[in-house]
Design a protein around this motif. Structure first.
Motif, mmCIF file in Angstrom:
data_model
loop_
_atom_site.group_PDB
_atom_site.id
_atom_site.type_symbol
_atom_site.label_atom_id
_atom_site.label_comp_id
_atom_site.label_asym_id
_atom_site.label_seq_id
_atom_site.Cartn_x
_atom_site.Cartn_y
_atom_site.Cartn_z
ATOM 1 N N MET A 136 0.507 -1.445 -0.100
ATOM 2 C CA MET A 136 0.079 0.073 0.015
ATOM 3 C C MET A 136 0.766 1.397 0.021
ATOM 4 O O MET A 136 0.259 2.432 -0.087
ATOM 5 C CB MET A 136 -0.814 -0.061 1.230
ATOM 6 N N LEU A 137 2.020 1.033 0.062
ATOM 7 C CA LEU A 137 3.103 2.288 -0.048
ATOM 8 C C LEU A 137 2.946 2.996 -1.405
ATOM 9 O O LEU A 137 2.915 2.427 -2.406
ATOM 10 C CB LEU A 137 4.569 1.940 0.408
ATOM 11 N N PRO A 138 3.205 4.078 -1.382
ATOM 12 C CA PRO A 138 3.156 4.862 -2.611
ATOM 13 C C PRO A 138 4.384 4.654 -3.638
ATOM 14 O O PRO A 138 5.626 4.286 -3.036
ATOM 15 C CB PRO A 138 2.922 6.516 -2.222
ATOM 16 N N PHE A 139 4.246 5.157 -4.731
ATOM 17 C CA PHE A 139 5.587 5.155 -5.542
ATOM 18 C C PHE A 139 6.027 3.827 -5.830
ATOM 19 O O PHE A 139 7.302 3.593 -6.013
ATOM 20 C CB PHE A 139 6.518 6.088 -5.046
ATOM 21 N N ARG A 140 5.247 2.845 -5.789
ATOM 22 C CA ARG A 140 5.569 1.498 -6.224
ATOM 23 C C ARG A 140 5.616 1.264 -7.675
ATOM 24 O O ARG A 140 4.976 2.073 -8.459
ATOM 25 C CB ARG A 140 4.567 0.342 -5.629
ATOM 26 N N GLY A 141 6.487 0.221 -8.208
ATOM 27 C CA GLY A 141 6.546 -0.157 -9.355
ATOM 28 C C GLY A 141 5.317 -0.821 -10.100
ATOM 29 O O GLY A 141 5.360 -1.074 -11.318
ATOM 30 N N ASP A 142 4.548 -1.559 -9.182
ATOM 31 C CA ASP A 142 3.354 -2.148 -9.638
ATOM 32 C C ASP A 142 2.334 -1.868 -9.196
ATOM 33 O O ASP A 142 1.997 -0.713 -8.407
ATOM 34 C CB ASP A 142 3.637 -3.511 -9.249
ATOM 35 N N ASP A 143 1.103 -2.327 -9.154
ATOM 36 C CA ASP A 143 -0.284 -1.991 -8.724
ATOM 37 C C ASP A 143 -0.586 -2.186 -7.374
ATOM 38 O O ASP A 143 -1.897 -1.977 -6.942
ATOM 39 C CB ASP A 143 -1.268 -2.596 -9.562
ATOM 40 N N GLY A 144 0.597 -2.920 -6.695
ATOM 41 C CA GLY A 144 0.090 -2.881 -5.217
ATOM 42 C C GLY A 144 -0.782 -3.956 -4.738
ATOM 43 O O GLY A 144 -0.900 -5.191 -5.320
ATOM 44 N N ILE A 145 -1.707 -3.796 -3.834
ATOM 45 C CA ILE A 145 -2.605 -4.393 -3.546
ATOM 46 C C ILE A 145 -3.841 -4.723 -4.632
ATOM 47 O O ILE A 145 -4.826 -5.603 -4.390
ATOM 48 C CB ILE A 145 -3.337 -4.029 -2.173
ATOM 49 N N PHE A 146 -3.783 -4.198 -5.786
ATOM 50 C CA PHE A 146 -4.685 -4.419 -6.919
ATOM 51 C C PHE A 146 -4.102 -5.074 -7.984
ATOM 52 O O PHE A 146 -4.668 -5.429 -8.894
ATOM 53 C CB PHE A 146 -5.097 -3.051 -7.337
ATOM 54 N N GLU A 147 -2.869 -5.890 -7.632
ATOM 55 C CA GLU A 147 -2.236 -6.498 -8.653
ATOM 56 C C GLU A 147 -3.059 -7.730 -8.657
ATOM 57 O O GLU A 147 -3.422 -8.414 -7.610
ATOM 58 C CB GLU A 147 -0.718 -7.077 -8.305
ATOM 59 N N GLU A 148 -3.159 -8.431 -9.902
ATOM 60 C CA GLU A 148 -4.050 -9.653 -9.971
ATOM 61 C C GLU A 148 -3.614 -10.875 -9.181
ATOM 62 O O GLU A 148 -4.415 -11.687 -8.652
ATOM 63 C CB GLU A 148 -4.235 -10.379 -11.410
ATOM 64 N N GLU A 149 -2.439 -11.101 -8.906
ATOM 65 C CA GLU A 149 -1.693 -12.013 -8.190
ATOM 66 C C GLU A 149 -2.087 -12.046 -6.930
ATOM 67 O O GLU A 149 -2.357 -12.980 -6.035
ATOM 68 C CB GLU A 149 -0.344 -12.300 -8.698
ATOM 69 N N PHE A 150 -2.019 -10.749 -6.269
ATOM 70 C CA PHE A 150 -2.291 -10.577 -4.903
ATOM 71 C C PHE A 150 -3.595 -10.732 -4.633
ATOM 72 O O PHE A 150 -4.001 -11.265 -3.616
ATOM 73 C CB PHE A 150 -1.851 -8.921 -4.338
ATOM 74 N N ILE A 151 -4.663 -10.239 -5.190
ATOM 75 C CA ILE A 151 -6.043 -10.308 -5.364
ATOM 76 C C ILE A 151 -6.381 -11.785 -5.253
ATOM 77 O O ILE A 151 -7.197 -12.176 -4.323
ATOM 78 C CB ILE A 151 -6.867 -9.632 -6.456
ATOM 79 N N GLU A 152 -6.020 -12.802 -6.031
ATOM 80 C CA GLU A 152 -6.083 -14.068 -6.024
ATOM 81 C C GLU A 152 -5.550 -14.515 -4.766
ATOM 82 O O GLU A 152 -6.262 -15.703 -4.387
ATOM 83 C CB GLU A 152 -5.452 -14.756 -7.204
ATOM 84 N N GLU A 153 -4.523 -14.354 -4.327
ATOM 85 C CA GLU A 153 -3.928 -15.000 -3.107
ATOM 86 C C GLU A 153 -4.882 -14.533 -1.761
ATOM 87 O O GLU A 153 -5.033 -15.329 -1.000
ATOM 88 C CB GLU A 153 -2.549 -14.285 -2.954
ATOM 89 N N ARG A 154 -5.294 -13.100 -2.036
ATOM 90 C CA ARG A 154 -6.322 -13.037 -1.018
ATOM 91 C C ARG A 154 -7.573 -13.623 -0.837
ATOM 92 O O ARG A 154 -8.244 -13.912 0.018
ATOM 93 C CB ARG A 154 -6.485 -11.464 -0.850
ATOM 94 N N ARG A 155 -7.976 -13.561 -2.015
ATOM 95 C CA ARG A 155 -9.330 -14.559 -2.221
ATOM 96 C C ARG A 155 -9.185 -16.017 -1.822
ATOM 97 O O ARG A 155 -10.144 -16.254 -1.022
ATOM 98 C CB ARG A 155 -9.525 -14.583 -4.007
#
Length: 206
Positions: A145-164
């Motif tokens: 959730m930190l700013p200025f990341r090189g990716d989409d953070g918690i909205f990355e598909e891989e992370f969303i699937e892991e959380r799901r």
């Protein structure tokens, strides 16, 4: 009078015969077993041939029985994650699909959408109101959730699937617990379109 030496040799002979019968399986064919006392008295004991363990014949099952709905079932699926909003107002919610025939659930098929924070609310309510050990949720992933990341953070598909997968495991463990099934907060979470966080805590009864 039988001498002590004769008694000793007879015992040795008898022990050898018993070992022979046991090792060869001959004793299973006899109708009785002879037990000798120290005075060489013979006592008959009938063998229970009908008690020999037999292989059970499996019961035939029809195709309808094999694919019929089980007597009691509870299925909760977490699927179809969707991300909404823009900027710091973005969030992801998930479809929570309930299907059951347990009498404690008045609504036996239902679909609602829930955010991660809703799962946190449910966990907090259960910790306060129930007597069960509430399993942990997947972590909040603060680094993502930190700013200025090189990716989409918690909205990355891989992370969303892991959380799901994590929250699906969590809710199924909770809903499968008989004590948790009596808690109003669980039923509100699974069946109400909007969670009333001002609800009056309590238990449900069949």
């Amino acid at each position: 009078v039988v001498s002590t030496q004769s008694t000793f040799f007879f015992k040795q002979w008898y022990q050898r015969r018993v070992l022979f019968f046991l090792s060869s399986g001959i004793n299973a064919e006899y109708g009785s077993t002879l037990l000798y006392t120290n005075k060489f008295e013979c006592v008959g004991r009938e063998m229970a041939d009908d008690r020999i363990t037999q292989r059970l014949t499996p019961k035939d099952q029809t195709l309808a029985e094999a694919y019929d709905i089980p007597a009691n079932f509870l299925e909760i699926d977490i699927l179809n994650p969707e991300t909404h909003g823009i900027g710091n107002k973005r969030y992801t919610d998930y479809e929570v699909r309930l299907k059951t025939n347990l009498p404690i659930f008045r609504i036996q098929e239902c679909t609602v959408r829930r955010r991660y924070s809703d799962f946190e609310w449910l966990r907090g309510e259960l910790e306060k109101e129930s007597k069960i050990i509430v399993p942990a949720l997947p972590g909040k992933a603060l680094k993502r959730m930190l700013p200025f990341r090189g990716d989409d953070g918690i909205f990355e598909e891989e992370f969303i699937e892991e959380r799901r997968q994590g929250i699906e495991s969590f809710i199924n463990k909770i809903a499968g617990h008989p004590l948790a099934q009596n808690e109003k907060c669980l039923h509100i979470f699974l069946t109400e379109a909007i969670i009333d966080k001002n609800y009056v805590p309590g238990k449900l009864r069949n």
